[in-house]
Design a protein around this motif. Structure first.
Motif, PDB file in Angstrom:
ATOM      1  N   ASN B  28       0.828  -1.202   0.000  1.00 57.32           N
ATOM      2  CA  ASN B  28       0.000   0.000   0.000  1.00 57.32           C
ATOM      3  C   ASN B  28       0.860   1.248   0.000  1.00 57.32           C
ATOM      4  OD1 ASN B  28      -3.024  -0.236   0.346  1.00 57.32           O
ATOM      5  ND2 ASN B  28      -2.330  -1.806   1.791  1.00 57.32           N
ATOM      6  N   GLY B  30       1.788   4.968   1.450  1.00 53.59           N
ATOM      7  CA  GLY B  30       1.847   5.331   2.861  1.00 53.59           C
ATOM      8  C   GLY B  30       1.020   6.534   3.251  1.00 53.59           C
ATOM      9  N   TYR B  31       0.995   6.782   4.535  1.00 51.40           N
ATOM     10  CA  TYR B  31       0.483   8.024   5.115  1.00 51.40           C
ATOM     11  C   TYR B  31      -0.991   8.284   4.862  1.00 51.40           C
ATOM     12  CZ  TYR B  31       5.468   8.714   5.602  1.00 51.40           C
ATOM     13  OH  TYR B  31       6.787   8.543   5.935  1.00 51.40           O
ATOM     14  N   LYS B 239       2.063   3.648   7.999  1.00 56.68           N
ATOM     15  CA  LYS B 239       1.212   2.632   7.371  1.00 56.68           C
ATOM     16  C   LYS B 239      -0.252   2.952   7.679  1.00 56.68           C
ATOM     17  CE  LYS B 239       5.028  -0.561   7.759  1.00 56.68           C
ATOM     18  NZ  LYS B 239       5.579  -1.842   8.251  1.00 56.68           N
ATOM     19  N   TRP B 241      -2.885   2.692   6.155  1.00 55.63           N
ATOM     20  CA  TRP B 241      -3.967   1.773   5.796  1.00 55.63           C
ATOM     21  C   TRP B 241      -4.371   0.878   6.957  1.00 55.63           C
ATOM     22  CZ3 TRP B 241       1.075   0.948   4.159  1.00 55.63           C
ATOM     23  CH2 TRP B 241       1.657  -0.263   4.529  1.00 55.63           C
ATOM     24  N   LEU B 242      -3.483   0.731   7.966  1.00 52.35           N
ATOM     25  CA  LEU B 242      -3.862  -0.020   9.168  1.00 52.35           C
ATOM     26  C   LEU B 242      -5.072   0.607   9.835  1.00 52.35           C
ATOM     27  CD1 LEU B 242      -0.353  -0.689  10.723  1.00 52.35           C
ATOM     28  CD2 LEU B 242      -2.008  -2.445  10.053  1.00 52.35           C
TER      29      LEU B 242
END
Lengths: 346, 346, 346, 346
Positions: B28, B30-31, B239, B241-242
């Motif tokens: 994915n 980032g940010y 990360k 998307w977590l």
């Protein structure tokens, strides 16, 4: 209009103006590194019997408070103050703008009690969540307070002892220090302040100077690199000797105390007049500020000739107001004010 | 030991962990610029019926509060909060560290009343010294409050109306938003929050997520450049998307509300047990937090098997404690707690 | 699309996810006061041979940098960094937002030379206007640097010696510490860092963790009250044990170094391929980052299948780009990238 | 000792002192709400042909810069300045202490070029990581610069046009504005500044006043609530009329320009002497500052009778020094300095 609303409405004592005027044409190094500042600092250290205290000169009170506090605290530490304290109420969040919380204790008379501050320290340090709570590290008091009341020497001793025990700095905002030192009921001297405080300031702006406050820092850990902080916060006057000159004028021959005593005496006359007329002072005191509740009808008339400061509504028909005298208040005007009070109370 | 002291003592709801685990091996950007965050944000906007609201994801609550407030205020402005407000009590001065004063109103039940905030605005703006006083610009409330109490929809409407009238932003800290939305007595929805607030956050950390809070910003003037503020204050997760994944898991199929309702039901059982035993709740409420005064002797025994949070001494022999349930609380443990309360009260 | 643009595009190493998943259902106290964090900290202290070092866990790198720097400096002090330093370029002014100046030294390869920092100290401290200039108090370096270059042990020794002589703190941003420790040319160990630095961090986010960085603070004056700063700056994770768990997984059995060595080996293969094709590396290096100038025509084609990071224009027809490998990079994808490079260079 | 090291070593112009002295015994309201400030502000607006500009008076330059910048920027925004700019070099990090980055452009002559600032804006705004980079929002220039050089009107026009195009504020630090306006080569007037800038200040401290700077703010979005910022940052003088009085004295009858012209003429004489002796000016200029490289042997002798400011070593045997004239410089002393230069150069 005769001004009794504050104590900073005239330029400065003639001796101060004379000293400044006489310096015209002389050249000095900048930023307080001159000999006038050195001499004034030495005078102050002598009055304080504190030969090792660090002394600096700043232009105004808010600037002084924010610079001392920024110099003293780490980011997670806060300063305990009365809810009426100048740093809480009247500095547009200057302390918070340096990143620090002002931790409030309730106070009707403007004073912080040792047990109030001690309780905050204990409550924070013993909490299971201590690290989630601002760490109290300094007690800020003003003396005289914003209400014209005073800490006695015994009260200062008790606060100082508590601070030492709890690892707090004690800092005194002395914007009106002179009017306190000269007050009838006062029993604390500059020597006591230097002995009991980690830092304090002796106000000039309200006590005879054109502008200027003297910061006295007996505690070397606050004093370290203090001039960097002064410069960073915009408080280092380019022509610093202007401050040195003024405080030389005020601290030679005890002029500072003499003019303060005059202001207190003028205030005493007003207090006596008010008492004779049956008005009740909002708080006791014998400095240059008088807080009293007066009828709105009387105030409306009085306001045509005299200025005073509105403080708060007392009830539907009465308002607490402040009368202020200063080094500049003349006997004639006080007589006029007292006569007017008598006349309007008939 | 069975934990009832807080609502963040288990990792996360299985559906959240599953979603995260399933993403292993996928790549994915980032940010928070990924498609998971985009989908989660869209889900949130739909639940809020706020297609234009700006939605961001942050890791924790203090971080969220300080970022929103820093994004909203100019340097001389402050935020009004209850004296029990999280931003005042439990964030180590995080708001002051961004330069802003937290302006306090007294509150026994954790709520800010419209008239309290209005009075602060009037008192400041009408003062002759207005510029010497921090300008109130935002009202911070938590809902549910730190005491587990709730604002009704009518109360939120009144606060919002007052804020609009006085030019204040309204910001809601929803660390426990789920437990509030699912509470029996609640009558406000996310649609109401989006309609009435300038910004609010929907808590994940305490409501099923591993970590994470959703910031919803209906007011574009707060939303402008918000991601810059997130990055500057250390709140932009690499990360990102977590966060998106977790909130997808929680907001698909209304899992968020279901698990919140479970926690509230568990708390109701404890409340009923306490009431049946004749104990008086410190404050009414029907969310996942229970504040109750209990005898110290009982607490000493109870503490051998169950954790609870000490709040404050009620009197010499009793202490106000907090019991917390959560999405993770199991029926069996609540039964054990209730049985123990009954047993120890005999 | 195959991602070679950064080293944080996959969730985490399977061992980390396993450890987290296994903790489901277990209850832990919050905010890093749990036993997982205690065990992980102990592991770190052992690897560093620094039994007295203070160890904390934070979520991200910007957060870590700003918290360490805020904890270390007084308001008038600044931190020396290379002009390419992360704190200068890519943290949206996070350090300035804590009130501190980043004092720049020019650097082509991302490194700060001892003589550069020493010159700043001398120039400031010997200036007649010293108090008008920010006082340098810390040197910030990243190792590996933002350009993938490395300080040798001898260089670290020299920097540390200079810092001690000049009264500066030495702080190392180790966002990619693993890739540095495992690099062929590296001769410094964690024991060296703990011996030579006042504070440093060992990056997890980019080296196998879901998120998280380990702060190691050998110098007690920076360590004092550090958790207050973490909380105040929004960096204290509620479920702190998530950080402890991850670093237990990474530091048991040297997994951290093994996965780092893998990434460096993958990067070596790309470097060799580029060299064989006659491309010139922008800077030498043997960590997981490769900076190389490539023809724009080649990059346009390559970009259809592979991501890389644009760094800067080299000239009219060429651009410096970054390829990044990580713990997650698989041999097959590296082969594909190398084949594509060969193919497109024909 | 004759002082040529700076332009703030004498108290003030006699007309200023006279005005202040004449106010003795008069009473005024505080904090700049008096009629003197109102009249002075009106004079300034007229000179600027800017009837809607907001005008305030502050005590010093660093204070002025930090207050204007704090009032103008949101937390994630920074100010572009030449690396020699006062805000970068000589304010102890005052701007960073308000939370903002000073973004540097290299400059040998103290000036910022439009293309330099434009490039920073483009580079930031077009970056894929824009939100990770401080957002440039203001250009700070000093005119005359710290090196005594000047922007021409055409240069100011170009800077202003670029700022408007890029959405930047243009702010001019005019600590020595008078010496610039009166310089032979100058072609910009106060009317131009008010037309081209968002904010600027006209220096008093170095140009005839005891202390004090005039802030002129043509852009209403910077002007909003500016007095709150002044108070918060410690820059609101209690006896504000002292500032009003001084600027009335300086701006009635163009005294400000007359005394500035005198200082420039005195500097011209020194420049001519140096040129005749074959010394090379470090930079061209026709304001009151002269930067010149002189032999160390000459300087050692000269320093016995005259002060000058050391700037930097030119080479092993020569040093760049600054000579400063001011409104207070007398012809006789300039003659002495020029004679000494001639004598010591034989």
């Amino acid at each position: 209009m005769l001004y009794f609303n504050n104590d900073y409405n005239e330029i400065c004592h003639p001796a101060v103006l004379k000293k400044i005027s006489e310096s015209a044409g002389l050249q000095n190094p900048g930023y307080g590194t001159d000999s006038c500042c050195a001499r004034a600092a030495e005078l102050v250290r002598k009055k304080c019997a504190a030969p090792n205290a660090v002394v600096h000169f700043l232009v105004g009170g808010t600037q002084t408070n924010l610079t001392v506090i920024a110099a003293s605290l780490r980011p997670h530490q806060g300063v305990i103050a009365a809810d009426s304290g100048h740093v809480n109420v009247h500095e547009t969040g200057a302390i918070e703008a340096t990143g620090h919380k002002v931790i409030l204790v309730p106070s009707r008379d403007g004073k912080v009690r040792p047990e109030q501050a001690a309780k905050i320290v204990e409550s924070q340090s013993l909490s299971m969540d201590a690290e989630h709570i601002v760490q109290p590290k300094m007690v800020y008091i003003s003396n005289p307070t914003e209400y014209g009341t005073m800490y006695s020497l015994a009260e200062l001793e008790a606060l100082s002892a508590m601070c030492k025990e709890k690892g707090l700095y004690l800092y005194v905002d002395g914007a009106r220090m002179g009017y306190g030192l000269a007050a009838k009921g006062n029993d604390a001297t500059l020597v006591d302040y230097a002995r009991l405080c980690d830092a304090f300031y002796i106000g000039g702006t309200k006590v005879g100077a054109m502008f200027g406050e003297i910061v006295v820092i007996p505690n070397p850990s606050i004093a370290e690199d203090f001039r960097y902080l002064m410069k960073q916060r915009g408080g280092m006057l380019a022509k610093g000797w202007l401050l040195g000159l003024q405080f030389e004028a005020l601290f030679e021959d005890d002029l500072y105390l003499q003019i303060s005593a005059h202001a207190d005496k003028m205030a005493d006359q007003i207090r006596t007049t008010l008492a004779d007329l049956g008005y009740k002072l909002y708080l006791p005191g014998d400095t240059n500020q008088i807080f009293v509740s007066l009828p709105d009808t009387l105030l409306a008339e009085l306001g045509k000739e005299f200025t005073y400061a509105n403080w708060e509504k007392a009830d539907e028909n009465n308002t607490v107001v402040r009368f202020c005298t200063s080094w500049a208040t003349v006997q004639e005007n006080v007589d006029k004010l007292c006569n007017a009070l008598v006349h309007l109370s008939k």
